[in-house]
Design a protein around this motif. Structure first.
Motif, PDB file in Angstrom:
ATOM      1  N   SER A  13      34.345  -2.053  -2.824  1.00  0.00           N
ATOM      2  CA  SER A  13      33.264  -2.225  -3.793  1.00  0.00           C
ATOM      3  C   SER A  13      32.334  -1.023  -3.723  1.00  0.00           C
ATOM      4  N   VAL A  14      31.496  -0.886  -4.744  1.00  0.00           N
ATOM      5  CA  VAL A  14      30.508   0.194  -4.735  1.00  0.00           C
ATOM      6  C   VAL A  14      29.545   0.019  -3.564  1.00  0.00           C
ATOM      7  N   ASP A  15      29.118  -1.215  -3.304  1.00  0.00           N
ATOM      8  CA  ASP A  15      28.185  -1.454  -2.200  1.00  0.00           C
ATOM      9  C   ASP A  15      28.807  -1.041  -0.866  1.00  0.00           C
ATOM     10  N   GLU A  16      30.080  -1.374  -0.655  1.00  0.00           N
ATOM     11  CA  GLU A  16      30.750  -0.961   0.583  1.00  0.00           C
ATOM     12  C   GLU A  16      30.839   0.557   0.670  1.00  0.00           C
ATOM     13  N   LEU A 136      23.690  11.262 -15.671  1.00  0.00           N
ATOM     14  CA  LEU A 136      24.593  10.825 -14.623  1.00  0.00           C
ATOM     15  C   LEU A 136      23.901   9.770 -13.783  1.00  0.00           C
ATOM     16  N   VAL A 137      24.606   8.689 -13.523  1.00  0.00           N
ATOM     17  CA  VAL A 137      24.017   7.545 -12.825  1.00  0.00           C
ATOM     18  C   VAL A 137      24.577   7.491 -11.407  1.00  0.00           C
ATOM     19  N   ALA A 138      23.691   7.503 -10.436  1.00  0.00           N
ATOM     20  CA  ALA A 138      24.059   7.447  -9.023  1.00  0.00           C
ATOM     21  C   ALA A 138      23.594   6.121  -8.423  1.00  0.00           C
ATOM     22  N   GLY A 143      19.352   1.454  -4.662  1.00  0.00           N
ATOM     23  CA  GLY A 143      19.692   1.051  -6.024  1.00  0.00           C
ATOM     24  C   GLY A 143      20.207   2.220  -6.846  1.00  0.00           C
ATOM     25  N   ARG A 144      20.107   2.056  -8.170  1.00  0.00           N
ATOM     26  CA  ARG A 144      20.621   3.077  -9.081  1.00  0.00           C
ATOM     27  C   ARG A 144      19.508   3.977  -9.590  1.00  0.00           C
ATOM     28  N   ARG A 145      19.865   5.215  -9.881  1.00  0.00           N
ATOM     29  CA  ARG A 145      18.943   6.120 -10.549  1.00  0.00           C
ATOM     30  C   ARG A 145      19.729   6.981 -11.532  1.00  0.00           C
ATOM     31  N   THR A 146      19.051   7.416 -12.574  1.00  0.00           N
ATOM     32  CA  THR A 146      19.667   8.209 -13.633  1.00  0.00           C
ATOM     33  C   THR A 146      19.154   9.635 -13.549  1.00  0.00           C
ATOM     34  N   GLU A 165      24.600   8.593  -1.713  1.00  0.00           N
ATOM     35  CA  GLU A 165      24.719   8.150  -3.091  1.00  0.00           C
ATOM     36  C   GLU A 165      26.117   8.410  -3.637  1.00  0.00           C
ATOM     37  N   LEU A 166      26.542   7.523  -4.534  1.00  0.00           N
ATOM     38  CA  LEU A 166      27.836   7.635  -5.192  1.00  0.00           C
ATOM     39  C   LEU A 166      27.602   7.754  -6.692  1.00  0.00           C
ATOM     40  N   LEU A 167      28.234   8.725  -7.328  1.00  0.00           N
ATOM     41  CA  LEU A 167      28.184   8.831  -8.777  1.00  0.00           C
ATOM     42  C   LEU A 167      29.034   7.713  -9.373  1.00  0.00           C
ATOM     43  N   VAL A 168      28.437   6.864 -10.208  1.00  0.00           N
ATOM     44  CA  VAL A 168      29.159   5.691 -10.702  1.00  0.00           C
ATOM     45  C   VAL A 168      29.475   5.760 -12.192  1.00  0.00           C
TER      46      VAL A 168
END
Length: 284
Positions: A13-16, A136-138, A143-146, A165-168
């Motif tokens: 998952s993204v959280d993992e 680009l959303v990370a 949490g998330r930031r743009t 951070e992961l680019l999602v």
């Protein structure tokens, strides 16, 4: 060559993935399609202690509409970007430029997000998302930031992504009604662009009302040709486009390497901008 030893994580998952990156800190690297990272590992130009493979994380692939914006998952492959009907209809510049990336083998494995996060100014797609005014959303522990494309590319092979951070996803405003063209010069097939130009043009009453020009390999980050963009406003024929394109290299700092001198890259920027704008505008 054999890469250096590293620990390997395959989150579900993204959280993992974010937790793994936070645990690994600056010594962790994300493995997406592998077309940028694996060569660095084999050549021992990168020495991560942890590789986080996000290849099986759900929800990071595909294209959807969100009102006036296309939302493209970071793990969407180049192959899928090229062929997606939404991208072709609303962000044709992205599809056209992606079709010039490397070869079919790389296009089937490489990903949009991986290419952008790698932040190579010689890559084709960073300049394209600049011209498209993409965001680009990370996602990280907070949490998330743009991040606007203009703020995402910080330096050579450095992005604004924090180590944890992961680019999602990539958010691309629809460019309906804009002409587009991607023009690049490279010495041999499948080589990095010596210089590339991503052009978006909107015409009104036969004249260029607005132009956006992204430059590939003209500095340590992708760049906008701001002086040329201003000069192109109001251009109504090929001669006016040619004159405006002479300012395409203003404010750039191209490198010296075995492919080209800075002066030659500046010359290419002017020539390729003229060609790209003429093709995008239909004034040629």
């Amino acid at each position: 060559m054999i890469p250096p030893a590293f620990e390997y994580a395959r989150p579900a998952s993204v959280d993992e993935a974010v937790r793994a990156l936070a645990d690994g800190g600056e010594d962790a690297k994300v493995l997406a399609g592998g077309q940028s990272l694996l060569p660095l590992l084999r050549l021992r130009l990168a020495f991560p202690e942890l590789v986080v493979d996000v290849g099986r994380v759900p929800g990071l692939r595909g294209v959807r509409e969100d009102g006036p914006t296309l939302v493209i998952g970071a793990m969407t492959t180049h192959h899928d970007v090229i062929r997606d009907p939404l991208v072709r209809r609303h962000a044709g510049l992205l599809a056209a430029a992606t079709a010039t990336v490397a070869d079919p083998a790389v296009q089937h494995r490489g990903t949009l997000g991986g290419s952008l996060a790698h932040a190579d100014p010689a890559g084709d797609l960073p300049a394209v998302v600049l011209a498209l005014n993409a965001e680009l959303v990370a996602q990280g522990p907070r949490g998330r930031r743009t991040i606007a494309a203009g703020d995402f590319f910080v330096d050579y092979l450095q992005s604004a992504l924090a180590p944890d951070e992961l680019l999602v996803e990539v958010r691309v405003p629809k460019a309906d009604g804009w002409g587009f063209h991607y023009e690049k010069f490279h010495r041999v097939a499948q080589a990095w662009a010596t210089v590339g130009v991503a052009a978006l043009v909107r015409r009104d009453d036969g004249h260029i009302a607005e132009a956006r020009i992204g430059l590939t390999n003209m500095g340590s980050t992708p760049l906008r040709a701001s002086a040329a963009e201003r000069a192109l406003t109001g251009a109504g024929d090929a001669d006016a486009v040619a004159r405006a394109s002479e300012s395409a290299a203003e404010g750039t700092r191209p490198s010296q390497d075995t492919a080209a001198s800075p002066e030659y890259r500046e010359h290419l920027a002017r020539v390729l901008t003229r060609r790209a704008v003429l093709a995008a505008s239909g004034l040629g």
